[in-house]
Motif scaffolding. Structure first.
Motif, mmCIF file in Angstrom:
data_model
loop_
_atom_site.group_PDB
_atom_site.id
_atom_site.type_symbol
_atom_site.label_atom_id
_atom_site.label_comp_id
_atom_site.label_asym_id
_atom_site.label_seq_id
_atom_site.Cartn_x
_atom_site.Cartn_y
_atom_site.Cartn_z
ATOM 1 N N VAL A 1 0.848 -1.185 0.000
ATOM 2 C CA VAL A 1 0.000 0.000 0.000
ATOM 3 C C VAL A 1 0.891 1.245 0.000
ATOM 4 O O VAL A 1 1.872 1.298 0.748
ATOM 5 C CB VAL A 1 -0.917 0.011 1.243
ATOM 6 C CG1 VAL A 1 -1.752 1.285 1.294
ATOM 7 C CG2 VAL A 1 -1.821 -1.214 1.244
ATOM 8 N N PRO A 2 0.603 2.259 -0.812
ATOM 9 C CA PRO A 2 1.375 3.506 -0.766
ATOM 10 C C PRO A 2 1.415 4.067 0.656
ATOM 11 O O PRO A 2 0.424 3.988 1.390
ATOM 12 C CB PRO A 2 0.619 4.430 -1.717
ATOM 13 C CG PRO A 2 -0.050 3.500 -2.676
ATOM 14 C CD PRO A 2 -0.433 2.293 -1.868
ATOM 15 N N ARG A 3 2.529 4.655 1.027
ATOM 16 C CA ARG A 3 2.747 5.010 2.429
ATOM 17 C C ARG A 3 2.774 6.504 2.696
ATOM 18 O O ARG A 3 2.734 6.912 3.852
ATOM 19 C CB ARG A 3 4.076 4.410 2.896
ATOM 20 C CG ARG A 3 4.238 2.932 2.586
ATOM 21 C CD ARG A 3 3.215 2.099 3.313
ATOM 22 N NE ARG A 3 3.338 2.286 4.746
ATOM 23 C CZ ARG A 3 4.295 1.741 5.465
ATOM 24 N NH1 ARG A 3 5.210 0.979 4.918
ATOM 25 N NH2 ARG A 3 4.342 1.949 6.765
ATOM 26 N N HIS A 4 2.862 7.355 1.651
ATOM 27 C CA HIS A 4 3.076 8.772 1.891
ATOM 28 C C HIS A 4 2.129 9.627 1.047
ATOM 29 O O HIS A 4 1.881 9.322 -0.122
ATOM 30 C CB HIS A 4 4.519 9.154 1.574
ATOM 31 C CG HIS A 4 5.532 8.366 2.348
ATOM 32 N ND1 HIS A 4 5.762 8.578 3.683
ATOM 33 C CD2 HIS A 4 6.363 7.353 1.962
ATOM 34 C CE1 HIS A 4 6.705 7.738 4.099
ATOM 35 N NE2 HIS A 4 7.073 6.990 3.085
ATOM 36 N N LEU A 5 1.632 10.705 1.638
ATOM 37 C CA LEU A 5 0.759 11.633 0.917
ATOM 38 C C LEU A 5 1.469 12.255 -0.272
ATOM 39 O O LEU A 5 0.830 12.577 -1.287
ATOM 40 C CB LEU A 5 0.267 12.733 1.863
ATOM 41 C CG LEU A 5 -0.683 12.320 2.984
ATOM 42 C CD1 LEU A 5 -1.080 13.535 3.801
ATOM 43 C CD2 LEU A 5 -1.923 11.642 2.418
ATOM 44 N N ALA A 6 2.766 12.428 -0.158
ATOM 45 C CA ALA A 6 3.522 13.028 -1.262
ATOM 46 C C ALA A 6 3.410 12.195 -2.533
ATOM 47 O O ALA A 6 3.516 12.731 -3.645
ATOM 48 C CB ALA A 6 4.990 13.193 -0.867
ATOM 49 N N ASP A 7 3.155 10.893 -2.377
ATOM 50 C CA ASP A 7 2.992 10.030 -3.556
ATOM 51 C C ASP A 7 1.778 10.423 -4.378
ATOM 52 O O ASP A 7 1.678 10.068 -5.554
ATOM 53 C CB ASP A 7 2.848 8.568 -3.124
ATOM 54 C CG ASP A 7 4.104 8.030 -2.451
ATOM 55 O OD1 ASP A 7 5.191 8.577 -2.717
ATOM 56 O OD2 ASP A 7 3.985 7.078 -1.660
ATOM 57 N N TYR A 8 0.857 11.168 -3.771
ATOM 58 C CA TYR A 8 -0.364 11.604 -4.451
ATOM 59 C C TYR A 8 -0.358 13.097 -4.758
ATOM 60 O O TYR A 8 -1.396 13.665 -5.089
ATOM 61 C CB TYR A 8 -1.589 11.246 -3.609
ATOM 62 C CG TYR A 8 -1.834 9.755 -3.554
ATOM 63 C CD1 TYR A 8 -2.578 9.113 -4.535
ATOM 64 C CD2 TYR A 8 -1.286 8.992 -2.532
ATOM 65 C CE1 TYR A 8 -2.792 7.751 -4.492
ATOM 66 C CE2 TYR A 8 -1.490 7.620 -2.486
ATOM 67 C CZ TYR A 8 -2.248 7.004 -3.469
ATOM 68 O OH TYR A 8 -2.449 5.641 -3.426
ATOM 69 N N GLY A 9 0.790 13.715 -4.626
ATOM 70 C CA GLY A 9 0.898 15.126 -4.987
ATOM 71 C C GLY A 9 0.624 16.107 -3.876
ATOM 72 O O GLY A 9 0.574 17.317 -4.116
ATOM 73 N N VAL A 10 0.453 15.627 -2.650
ATOM 74 C CA VAL A 10 0.235 16.535 -1.522
ATOM 75 C C VAL A 10 1.565 17.194 -1.161
ATOM 76 O O VAL A 10 2.598 16.520 -1.068
ATOM 77 C CB VAL A 10 -0.339 15.789 -0.305
ATOM 78 C CG1 VAL A 10 -0.659 16.765 0.821
ATOM 79 C CG2 VAL A 10 -1.584 14.990 -0.688
ATOM 80 N N THR A 11 1.542 18.495 -0.961
ATOM 81 C CA THR A 11 2.746 19.247 -0.629
ATOM 82 C C THR A 11 2.590 19.910 0.736
ATOM 83 O O THR A 11 1.466 20.044 1.247
ATOM 84 C CB THR A 11 3.024 20.338 -1.674
ATOM 85 O OG1 THR A 11 2.030 21.372 -1.540
ATOM 86 C CG2 THR A 11 2.984 19.770 -3.093
ATOM 87 N N PRO A 12 3.686 20.357 1.349
ATOM 88 C CA PRO A 12 3.576 21.069 2.629
ATOM 89 C C PRO A 12 2.667 22.287 2.558
ATOM 90 O O PRO A 12 2.010 22.633 3.546
ATOM 91 C CB PRO A 12 5.023 21.460 2.934
ATOM 92 C CG PRO A 12 5.838 20.405 2.256
ATOM 93 C CD PRO A 12 5.101 20.093 0.986
#
Length: 242
Positions: free
Chosen positions: A194-205
């Motif tokens: 399962v993908p583990r990080h929001l950054a994998d979906y384009g979420v940025t700080p």
């Protein structure tokens, strides 16, 4: 038209992230649990829906509205899902594992329909709406950061979850045993790829403040949470999930 009993719409930019609708017309009168209908489900949806069902049970178990009755349903759900999710994912034609997952999902549904889900689902809603992340994956992405935050609110419950997930907690303090719950869930998500990080979906700080503002409006779920969530808490949790 169905009767809408609970609807929440946010203002400004956060309004784009969440609209929740709950109605008695969405609740089934009966269900048919036929594992043959799930045999062709690909690995991705099997992992996402299976994690969602497990999270339903665990959140019901740690909700402040948990009762001995909802605990019974949640415990039975975890007992079925925890040893069978990997099997159903690894070998989709395993009908016994599929049946266990269906039954466990049903038990988890009974539990959370009465005790409620908590902040994992609350944090998943905004990212699911804005980034079109499938619901089970959104929950899984937020699971560890939220549970790490929530544990202090009821350490004993999270310690019991660790044991239900197969961890050896004998002789451990509640705090260390609760930490084993996170270890078990991290291992499960890794095994299911399962993908583990929001950054994998384009979420940025830069996205975090709006997401945090949005999650605080999900009061229907945050009201069940074992720990109160402030705006800064929400920012920190989303940052951890990046």
């Amino acid at each position: 038209g169905s009767e809408v009993t609970d609807i929440a719409i946010l203002s400004d930019e956060a309004a784009q992230l969440k609209m929740g609708i709950v109605s008695r017309h969405m609740l089934p009168a009966s269900v048919i649990l036929d594992p043959e209908l799930t045999l062709s489900l690909p690995k991705g949806p099997t992992a996402a829906s299976g994690m969602d069902a497990l999270i339903h049970a665990m959140e019901a178990y740690t909700s402040i509205h948990a009762t001995p009755l909802t605990d019974m349903w949640a415990e039975h759900a975890i007992a079925l899902i925890a040893p069978n999710l990997r099997k159903a994912w690894a070998r989709g034609e395993d009908i016994q594992a599929r049946q266990a997952m269906l039954t466990g999902s049903f038990y988890a549904g009974v539990a959370f329909c009465n005790a409620g889900v908590t902040a994992v689902h609350a944090f998943a809603y905004p990212i699911g709406a804005r980034y079109h992340i499938p619901h089970g994956l959104a929950n899984t992405l937020m699971l560890l950061p939220v549970f790490r935050f929530n544990m202090v609110g009821n350490m004993e419950r999270f310690a019991r979850l660790a044991a239900m997930l197969g961890e050896n907690t004998t002789g451990l303090s509640p705090e260390k045993a609760a930490g084993r719950c996170l270890d078990a869930l991290e291992s499960l998500a890794r095994d299911l790829q399962v993908p583990r990080h929001l950054a994998d979906y384009g979420v940025t700080p830069d996205d975090v403040p709006v997401l945090a503002e949005s999650v605080l409006q999900v009061t229907r779920l945050l009201g069940n949470n074992p720990r109160s969530v402030s705006l800064q808490d929400a920012i920190n949790i989303y940052r951890e999930a990046l």
